[in-house]
Design a protein around this motif. Structure first.
Motif, short mmCIF file in Angstrom:
data_model
loop_
_atom_site.label_atom_id
_atom_site.label_comp_id
_atom_site.label_asym_id
_atom_site.label_seq_id
_atom_site.Cartn_x
_atom_site.Cartn_y
_atom_site.Cartn_z
N GLY A 277 -17.83 1.12 -14.49
CA GLY A 277 -18.52 0.76 -13.26
C GLY A 277 -17.98 -0.45 -12.54
N GLU A 278 -16.87 -1.01 -12.99
CA GLU A 278 -16.30 -2.17 -12.30
C GLU A 278 -15.70 -1.74 -10.96
N SER A 279 -15.81 -2.61 -9.98
CA SER A 279 -15.33 -2.27 -8.65
C SER A 279 -14.55 -3.41 -8.01
N SER A 280 -13.89 -4.23 -8.83
CA SER A 280 -13.03 -5.27 -8.28
C SER A 280 -11.82 -4.60 -7.63
N ILE A 281 -11.15 -5.31 -6.75
CA ILE A 281 -10.03 -4.74 -6.02
C ILE A 281 -8.93 -4.28 -6.96
N ASP A 282 -8.64 -5.07 -8.00
CA ASP A 282 -7.56 -4.66 -8.89
C ASP A 282 -7.90 -3.38 -9.66
N VAL A 283 -9.16 -3.23 -10.06
CA VAL A 283 -9.57 -2.01 -10.76
C VAL A 283 -9.47 -0.81 -9.82
N LEU A 284 -9.93 -0.96 -8.60
CA LEU A 284 -9.90 0.14 -7.64
C LEU A 284 -8.47 0.55 -7.30
N VAL A 285 -7.66 -0.43 -6.93
CA VAL A 285 -6.31 -0.11 -6.45
C VAL A 285 -5.40 0.35 -7.59
N ASN A 286 -5.50 -0.27 -8.74
CA ASN A 286 -4.65 0.15 -9.85
C ASN A 286 -4.98 1.57 -10.31
N ASN A 287 -6.25 1.94 -10.27
CA ASN A 287 -6.60 3.32 -10.59
C ASN A 287 -6.10 4.28 -9.51
N ALA A 288 -6.13 3.83 -8.26
CA ALA A 288 -5.57 4.65 -7.18
C ALA A 288 -4.07 4.84 -7.38
N LEU A 289 -3.37 3.79 -7.79
CA LEU A 289 -1.94 3.91 -8.04
C LEU A 289 -1.65 4.84 -9.21
N LEU A 290 -2.48 4.79 -10.22
CA LEU A 290 -2.32 5.74 -11.34
C LEU A 290 -2.48 7.17 -10.86
N LEU A 291 -3.46 7.40 -10.00
CA LEU A 291 -3.68 8.74 -9.47
C LEU A 291 -2.49 9.20 -8.62
N LEU A 292 -1.95 8.29 -7.84
CA LEU A 292 -0.88 8.65 -6.91
C LEU A 292 0.48 8.80 -7.57
N PHE A 293 0.72 8.04 -8.64
CA PHE A 293 2.08 7.97 -9.18
C PHE A 293 2.22 8.42 -10.64
N ALA A 294 1.12 8.49 -11.39
CA ALA A 294 1.24 8.80 -12.81
C ALA A 294 1.90 10.15 -13.03
N GLU A 295 2.69 10.24 -14.10
CA GLU A 295 3.42 11.47 -14.38
C GLU A 295 2.49 12.60 -14.77
N THR A 296 1.34 12.27 -15.38
CA THR A 296 0.38 13.28 -15.80
C THR A 296 -0.22 13.97 -14.58
N THR B 290 2.71 -11.52 -3.61
CA THR B 290 3.63 -12.65 -3.67
C THR B 290 3.39 -13.70 -2.60
N SER B 291 2.39 -13.48 -1.76
CA SER B 291 2.05 -14.48 -0.76
C SER B 291 1.16 -15.56 -1.37
N THR B 292 1.54 -16.82 -1.18
CA THR B 292 0.74 -17.92 -1.73
C THR B 292 -0.59 -18.08 -1.01
N SER B 293 -0.71 -17.51 0.18
CA SER B 293 -1.93 -17.69 0.95
C SER B 293 -2.80 -16.44 0.99
N SER B 294 -2.51 -15.45 0.15
CA SER B 294 -3.33 -14.25 0.12
C SER B 294 -4.72 -14.57 -0.42
N PRO B 295 -5.76 -13.98 0.16
CA PRO B 295 -7.11 -14.18 -0.38
C PRO B 295 -7.33 -13.42 -1.68
N HIS B 296 -6.34 -12.64 -2.10
CA HIS B 296 -6.48 -11.84 -3.31
C HIS B 296 -5.62 -12.38 -4.45
N LYS B 297 -5.41 -13.68 -4.48
CA LYS B 297 -4.53 -14.30 -5.47
C LYS B 297 -4.92 -13.97 -6.91
N ARG B 298 -6.21 -13.89 -7.16
CA ARG B 298 -6.66 -13.69 -8.54
C ARG B 298 -6.66 -12.22 -8.95
#
Length: 256
Positions: A83-102, A52-60
Motif C-alpha cells: 500500500g505504499e504510494s511514495s513516488i519511488d515506489v510508484l515510478v519504479n514499479n511502472a518501470l518494471l512493468l514497462l521494461f521487465a523481461e517477464t 541528478t539535479s541538485t535542486s530537484s524537489p525529489h532528492k530523497r
C-alpha cells in the motif's frame, strides 16, 4: 530555464545512482532497456535528469533502474503491494512493468495508472510519460505534424484529452525539459493562428537542446524538424537572414 532540469553543470555534484553490474541489470530487464521507442528512451532520460539535479524537489526519492536493481524487483513490488504510494515506489514499479523481461498482462495500462498517481504528486517525468502516451494513443499518428488519428478530433472527449495532454506538456516544459518544449512548439506551429508562438517555442527548444549534451542522440529527429521550421519561417519571429543561415548550417551538421 528552471533549475529542476537544468542539471548539465550540476551532474558531477548531484546525488549519484548506486553502482550495479550489467549482469544484475540484465537479469531483470534483459535487452528491454535498449528500446527503440522514443517515448520510453526519453522517459529514462527525464528520470535521470531529475535525479541528478541538485535542486530537484525529489532528492530523497530513489527512482530509476539502478535503484530497482540495487534493492531487487521484489523489494519494490512488495512495497507497492503493502500500500505504499511514495513516488519511488510508484515510478519504479511502472518501470518494471514497462521494461521487465517477464511478460506481464496489461503492463502498459498498469504502468500508466501508476504514472498518473506519481504525476499527481508533482513528479514531472511522469507528466511527460502521460502526455506522450495520450498523444500517441488518442490524438495523432504523427506527433510532429499533428496528424489526427481520426476526423473526429473535435469530439468533446478528445478535446478533453487534448487539453489534459497540453497541460502535462506545459508542466514539464516550464521546468526546461526540451522534449516537452518541442511537442508544444510543433503543436502550436501546426496552426496558422499560433504559428509565431510555435516557432518561438521551437527556437527555445533547439537552444535548450544545444546547451545540454545529454540530449544528443535522443532528440535528433525533433532537432531536425524544428531547425527546418526556423530556416523556412524564422523571419516571422524576427530571425535575420544570417541567423537563418546559421540554423541551416546546424541542420546540415545534424543531418550528416
Amino acid at each position: 530555464m528552471a533549475p529542476t532540469v537544468a542539471a548539465e553543470t550540476d551532474a558531477n555534484r548531484a546525488k549519484p545512482f548506486p553502482e550495479v553490474t550489467f549482469d544484475r541489470v540484465n537479469a531483470i530487464f534483459g535487452d528491454n532497456l535498449d528500446t527503440s521507442d522514443p517515448r520510453l528512451k526519453t522517459l529514462l532520460l527525464a528520470i535521470g535528469m531529475d535525479h541528478t539535479s541538485t535542486s530537484s524537489p525529489h532528492k530523497r526519492e530513489q527512482v530509476g533502474v539502478p535503484f530497482i536493481v540495487h534493492y531487487g524487483a521484489h523489494y519494490w513490488v512488495n512495497r507497492l503491494a503493502a500500500g505504499e504510494s511514495s513516488i519511488d515506489v510508484l515510478v519504479n514499479n511502472a518501470l518494471l512493468l514497462l521494461f521487465a523481461e517477464t511478460e506481464i498482462p496489461g503492463r502498459e495500462d498498469a504502468a500508466y495508472g501508476l504514472m498518473v498517481t506519481a504525476a499527481g504528486s508533482g513528479y514531472w517525468p511522469a507528466d511527460y510519460f502521460i502526455a506522450e502516451t495520450d498523444l500517441q494513443n488518442h490524438l495523432v499518428r504523427d506527433p510532429v505534424n499533428i496528424v489526427p488519428l481520426s476526423n473526429e478530433i473535435d469530439r468533446s472527449h478528445l478535446q478533453e484529452v487534448a487539453q489534459k495532454t497540453m497541460a502535462a506538456y506545459n508542466r514539464c516544459a516550464e521546468l526546461g525539459f526540451a522534449p516537452c518544449r518541442y511537442r508544444i512548439g510543433f503543436w502550436l506551429s501546426n496552426s496558422q493562428p499560433t504559428l509565431v508562438d510555435g516557432l518561438t517555442v521551437l527556437q527555445n527548444a533547439v537552444n535548450t537542446t544545444l546547451r545540454d549534451t545529454r540530449y544528443q542522440g535522443v532528440l535528433d529527429a525533433e532537432l531536425v524538424s524544428a531547425t527546418t521550421a526556423l530556416v523556412e519561417h524564422g523571419h516571422l519571429i524576427g530571425l535575420t537572414a544570417d541567423m537563418r543561415q546559421q540554423y541551416d548550417q546546424l541542420l546540415k551538421s545534424v543531418l550528416k
